[in-house]
Structures are given as structure tokens and as C-alpha cells.
Design a protein around this motif. Structure first.
Motif, mmCIF file in Angstrom:
data_model
loop_
_atom_site.group_PDB
_atom_site.id
_atom_site.type_symbol
_atom_site.label_atom_id
_atom_site.label_comp_id
_atom_site.label_asym_id
_atom_site.label_seq_id
_atom_site.Cartn_x
_atom_site.Cartn_y
_atom_site.Cartn_z
ATOM 1 N N LYS A 106 0.598 164.433 54.793
ATOM 2 C CA LYS A 106 0.411 164.782 53.375
ATOM 3 C C LYS A 106 1.550 165.664 52.883
ATOM 4 C CE LYS A 106 -4.401 164.426 52.099
ATOM 5 N NZ LYS A 106 -5.640 165.022 52.605
ATOM 6 N N ALA B 185 4.478 163.414 52.365
ATOM 7 C CA ALA B 185 4.289 162.559 51.182
ATOM 8 C C ALA B 185 4.518 163.357 49.899
ATOM 9 C CB ALA B 185 2.877 161.960 51.190
ATOM 10 N N HIS B 186 4.004 164.594 49.882
ATOM 11 C CA HIS B 186 4.170 165.458 48.725
ATOM 12 C C HIS B 186 5.654 165.764 48.506
ATOM 13 C CE1 HIS B 186 4.089 169.293 46.467
ATOM 14 N NE2 HIS B 186 3.032 168.733 45.873
ATOM 15 N N ASP C 169 7.351 162.678 47.077
ATOM 16 C CA ASP C 169 6.974 162.469 45.681
ATOM 17 C C ASP C 169 7.602 163.491 44.736
ATOM 18 O OD1 ASP C 169 5.581 160.133 45.965
ATOM 19 O OD2 ASP C 169 3.596 161.060 46.097
ATOM 20 N N THR D 40 -1.700 157.019 53.896
ATOM 21 C CA THR D 40 -0.886 158.012 53.187
ATOM 22 C C THR D 40 0.140 157.324 52.287
ATOM 23 O OG1 THR D 40 -1.096 159.491 55.085
ATOM 24 C CG2 THR D 40 0.612 160.021 53.474
ATOM 25 N N MET E 86 0.840 157.151 47.760
ATOM 26 C CA MET E 86 1.981 157.880 47.202
ATOM 27 C C MET E 86 2.452 157.318 45.867
ATOM 28 S SD MET E 86 4.059 158.554 50.705
ATOM 29 C CE MET E 86 5.536 159.229 49.961
ATOM 30 N N ARG E 87 3.064 158.190 45.076
ATOM 31 C CA ARG E 87 3.628 157.779 43.795
ATOM 32 C C ARG E 87 4.920 156.994 44.042
ATOM 33 N NH1 ARG E 87 4.273 162.914 40.489
ATOM 34 N NH2 ARG E 87 6.330 162.937 41.425
#
Ligand SMILES: *[C@@H]1O[C@H](CO)[C@@H](O)[C@H](O)[C@H]1NC(C)=O
Ligand SMILES: *[C@@H]1O[C@H](CO)[C@@H](O)[C@H](O)[C@H]1NC(C)=O
Ligand SMILES: *[C@@H]1O[C@H](CO)[C@@H](O)[C@H](O)[C@H]1NC(C)=O
Ligand SMILES: *[C@@H]1O[C@H](CO)[C@@H](O)[C@H](O)[C@H]1NC(C)=O
Length: 417
Positions: free
Chosen positions: A278, A281-282, A285, A338, A342-343
Motif C-alpha cells: 500500500k 502504491a500510494h 500514485d 493492490t 491503483m489510480r
């Protein structure tokens, strides 16, 4: 309006009624017109996607996905990871170990004396489509002015070595710049193409503080690895992680896990891994511009350590689905989940199964440990010293890179090149 109805009809009222009628008519007319335009563009979308179905990227077509004809189109889409291995002595290997002087002892099986070479000669053939033969010059053309980074554990270093060799072998050595002194950062550049390919060692992607003495090493689940600053602004990024998360016992590299300043002695592997993913991924993004950068995640690279699939002395592939999956599926599930949330669109280099067949392709005893080639004595103890995790080069990771290249070229949903 109620008030109006009890008032006597006057000229003003008639006028305003007429005006509203006119207004409504215009509104209805323009609404139906907009509606027509929407139908038209939906139809156009549909015809575009059928024309390009063979090279469509894996991105979801939202809204219209229910349409029957579109579903057929989606079904016809080729999965380049679904296929078979074909013995091919004409085009394989794609380069010779001797053409790649910086190839490391860890994976240079030929130089280390591995007596058989068939493992170099297998070509991956997708079931439903053809992928073009690899052409390094063409790949360099496409990568002109681009920066590629490969980030992860030593298996991604294996993939970096493969890609650097694939590109190095088609240019003149004087036109290349190579820095391989460190195991943590590696660099290749083709001067005439202003194209660079780098490796950043970061087995967790999040930060491991292992400078304190053993007993107080902390894996920070909510903090990106320090080298992440240098990943920014690359045009193509290839990540992997997973292997180091499941290490326990002597191989475990942390003593504590930290999340939001809370220190934990241990956590279930899945929970810790999910938090780490996470965080990654953050970061993606919030730091990556998907117009400029294409992000890949490479799936788990399988090991062959068990029973009759133990990699030692193996010269044959597994030709059916009898391979033993040693890696926890839950980790793969967390990666896939995940990425989907995601964006930023992340392309999945789904090489697990095609690699699972390749029990023949590991270095076994033709490798090095801690920077030193195995001694003859060590080679006699393959149970202790054999490597059934990494891959000989030239070899399997060349195919991973070939598929990576194909995903880049075939992506016509955005103009990357
Ligand atoms: C590889 O691509 C280059 C540039 O497009 C071309 O000139 C060359 O003929 C190709 N080589 C092969 C073997 O197809
Ligand atoms: C070379 O590529 C880098 C990006 O990797 C870019 O910043 C730089 O401007 C390029 N230089 C030239 C001379 O094209
Ligand atoms: C591997 O092959 C060598 C040479 O053929 C043989 O001497 C050795 O016993 C084999 N080892 C195993 C574990 O099968
Ligand atoms: C990856 O490949 C495996 C089998 O080869 C398949 O079961 C899985 O669904 C694929 N994952 C994705 C996200 O495409």
C-alpha cells in the motif's frame, strides 16, 4: 404556480407560458441531440477497439464492457504470458555470454563451467498471437532519450543484467557506459541513443533500517526506501518485491516491524506485505505522471527446490502442469489486488507460470556466493551451495525482457513512444 392559477389570466401570464414552452422545446431538442452524439461516440469506440483488439492493452473498458460484441473482442485479446516453450537453435541465445563482459559471476553459468547449454535455447511462444523476433537495435531506437529503472531484489538485478546485455550486445563497446561496481546500484547507458537502464536494489521497496546492530533492525512499512527519491522521473519503471517478505529464521532481515510509529515484534506475513504494498502504491500514485511514465510490476519468480523438481543437474523443462508452486499464493493475490486498486495503470509482467516450467534454467553450483565463485569442494555439496532461485544468463530473464518490450510496443492505448 398555485398562486397564479387563482389570479385572472393576463397578458403577462400568456407571454411567460409561451416563453417557458419555447425554452422547454429548445432544452428537449438539445438534450436529444447530445444523446445522439453520445451514441455515436460509443459506436466509434466500439469500432476502434475491434480494429485494434489484437494489440489492446489490458486496461478495462468501462461502461460499454457489458456490450456483447465488445466482450467477444476482449476474449480475443492475446495473453502473451499464456503459451509454450519451443526449442530454437536459430535465434537463441539472443546474445552470447562472451559479448557481455560485465555479466556477473552469480549468473554467468557458461563461464563458471556449466557443461550443458540447452537451457539457453528456448523461445517462448504465446498460444494466441505471434510476438516479433527480438531486435536490440529496434529496442534501442524505441528507448531513445528514455530512462529505464529496474527496482527490487536480486532477481530484478538478474533481469537488469539481462536487459543490459541484450542492449550492450548490439552496440559497439566504446558507445556504452557501464557501472556495475556496486550491487546496490547498476547503470548502463547507450551513448548514441541517450538511453539508460539502471538497477536499484530495494528488496522490500519500503525502508529497512538495518544499520543498528542485529537485534534492532526495523522494517518501516509506511516509509518508502531511501533510494525512491532517485526513481522519480524515469520513463519506464519495473518493480518487484515479495521474496524477502517470506524469509523467516536465519534469513529474516528485520527484528521489528514499524507502522505509524508503532513498533511490532512480528506480524502475519500477509498483513505486513499488504501494508508495504500500500505504501508503494500510494507513492506511485502521488509521484508518477502516468502520461510520461509506464509502470510495470513483475510477478513472483519461482524457485525449484523440492523433490524431483530440485534444480540440480536438471537439463529438461517441465513440460506439463506438474510443477510445484512453493511460493504462497496469498502474496501474489495481494500484489494483484493492490495494482487493480491503483489510480496509475500498472502493467503486470506475469512471468510466474512460464518460469515455473524452467527447472533447467537455474545456476545451481555454477555460481558465486558472497562475491566468490564456489570452490570445487562447495560444488560437491549442491544441497548446501546450489542456487535454485536466480537464473543463468543468457537464459530465462531474456524472455521476461522480451515480453516487457512487447508490452511497451503493443500498448497503443497511449503513445509512449
Ligand atoms: C533490426 O532493426 C534494425 C532497425 O530497425 C534494422 O535495420 C535491422 O535490419 C533489424 N535486424 C534484423 C536482424 O531484423
Ligand atoms: C537524455 O535523456 C535524458 C532523460 O533520460 C534527458 O533529460 C536529456 O535531456 C537527454 N539529453 C539529450 C541530449 O537528448
Ligand atoms: C549430477 O550429475 C553428475 C554428473 O553426471 C553426477 O556425478 C552426480 O551424481 C549428479 N548429482 C545428483 C545429485 O544427481
Ligand atoms: C497471471 O497468470 C496466471 C497463470 O499464468 C493467471 O492465473 C493469473 O490470473 C494471471 N494474473 C493476472 C493479473 O493476469
Amino acid at each position: 404556480m398555485e398562486k397564479n392559477s387563482i389570479l385572472p389570466v393576463n397578458k403577462q401570464w400568456i407571454f411567460s407560458t409561451l416563453a417557458s414552452f419555447l425554452g422547454c422545446s429548445i432544452l428537449i431538442f438539445s438534450l436529444s441531440h447530445v444523446c445522439d452524439r453520445q451514441t455515436l461516440s460509443a459506436l466509434q469506440d466500439l469500432s476502434t477497439s475491434s480494429a485494434t483488439s489484437r494489440v489492446e492493452s489490458s486496461r478495462q473498458v468501462d461502461g460499454v464492457a457489458e456490450d456483447e460484441s465488445l466482450q467477444k473482442v476482449t476474449k480475443r485479446k492475446c495473453d502473451i504470458f499464456d503459451g509454450k516453450w519451443v526449442y530454437d537453435t536459430n535465434t537463441y541465445p539472443l546474445y552470447k555470454a562472451s559479448q557481455c563482459p560485465f555479466l556477473s559471476d552469480q549468473v554467468n553459468c557458461r563461464r563458471n563451467g556449466r557443461p550443458d547449454f540447452d537451457y539457453e535455447r528456448w523461445r517462448w511462444e504465446p498460444l494466441e498471437c505471434e510476438i516479433p523476433r527480438f531486435n536490440g537495435t529496434e529496442m534501442l531506437e524505441r528507448l531513445r532519450g528514455k530512462r529505464v529503472i529496474i527496482v527490487g531484489d536480486s532477481i530484478n538485478r538478474n533481469q537488469w543484467e539481462s536487459l543490459a546485455c541484450l542492449l550492450y550486445s548490439v552496440i559497439s563497446p566504446s558507445r556504452a557506459e557501464v557501472k556495475v561496481g556496486s550491487g546496490v546500484h547498476k547503470f548502463f547507458r547507450a551513448k548514441d541513443y541517450n538511453c539508460s537502464v539502471e538497477f536499484y536494489w530495494s528488496p522490500f521497496l519500503v525502508q529497512l533500517d538495518d544499520t543498528p546492530v542485529k537485534g534492532s533492525r526495523v522494517l518501516k512499512l509506511d516509509t518508502m526506501a531511501a533510494s525512491a527519491r532517485q526513481w522519480r522521473r524515469a520513463d519506464i519503471m519495473v518493480f518487484n518485491t515479495g521474496h524477502w517478505w517470506v524469509h523467516r529464521g536465519k534469513l529474516q532481515t528485520w527484528d521489528f516491524l514499524q507502522y505509524k510509529s508503532k513498533l511490532m515484534k512480528d506480524l502475519e506475513v500477509d498483513a505486513a506485505f499488504e501494508m508495504g504494498m500500500k505504501t508503494w502504491a500510494h507513492w506511485i500514485d502521488h509521484n508518477i505522471n502516468p502520461i510520461k511514465t509506464t509502470v510495470f510490476f513483475r510477478s513472483i519468480s519461482p524457485e525449484h527446490k523440492l523433490g524431483n523438481q530440485w534444480c540440480h543437474n536438471q537439463t529438461q523443462l517441465i513440460m506439463d502442469e506438474s510443477y510445484i508452486e512453493l511460493f504462497p499464493r496469498s502474496i501474489t493475490g495481494i500484489v494483484e489486488k493492490t495494482i487493480q486498486k491503483m489510480r496509475t495503470p500498472v502493467k503486470y509482467l506475469n512471468i510466474t507460470r512460464l518460469s515455473q516450467y524452467r527447472k533447467d534454467a537455474h545456476p545451481t553450483v555454477y555460481t558465486s556466493k558472497q562475491g566468490k565463485l564456489l570452490t570445487d569442494e562447495q560444488r560437491k555439496q549442491p544441497q548446501l551451495y546450489g542456487d535454485c532461485s536466480h537464473w543463468c544468463l543468457p537464459g530465462l530473464p531474456d524472455t521476461w525482457n522480451l515480453l516487457l518490450y512487447n508490452l511497451l510496443v503493443l500498448d497503443n492505448s497511449r503513445k509512449i513512444f
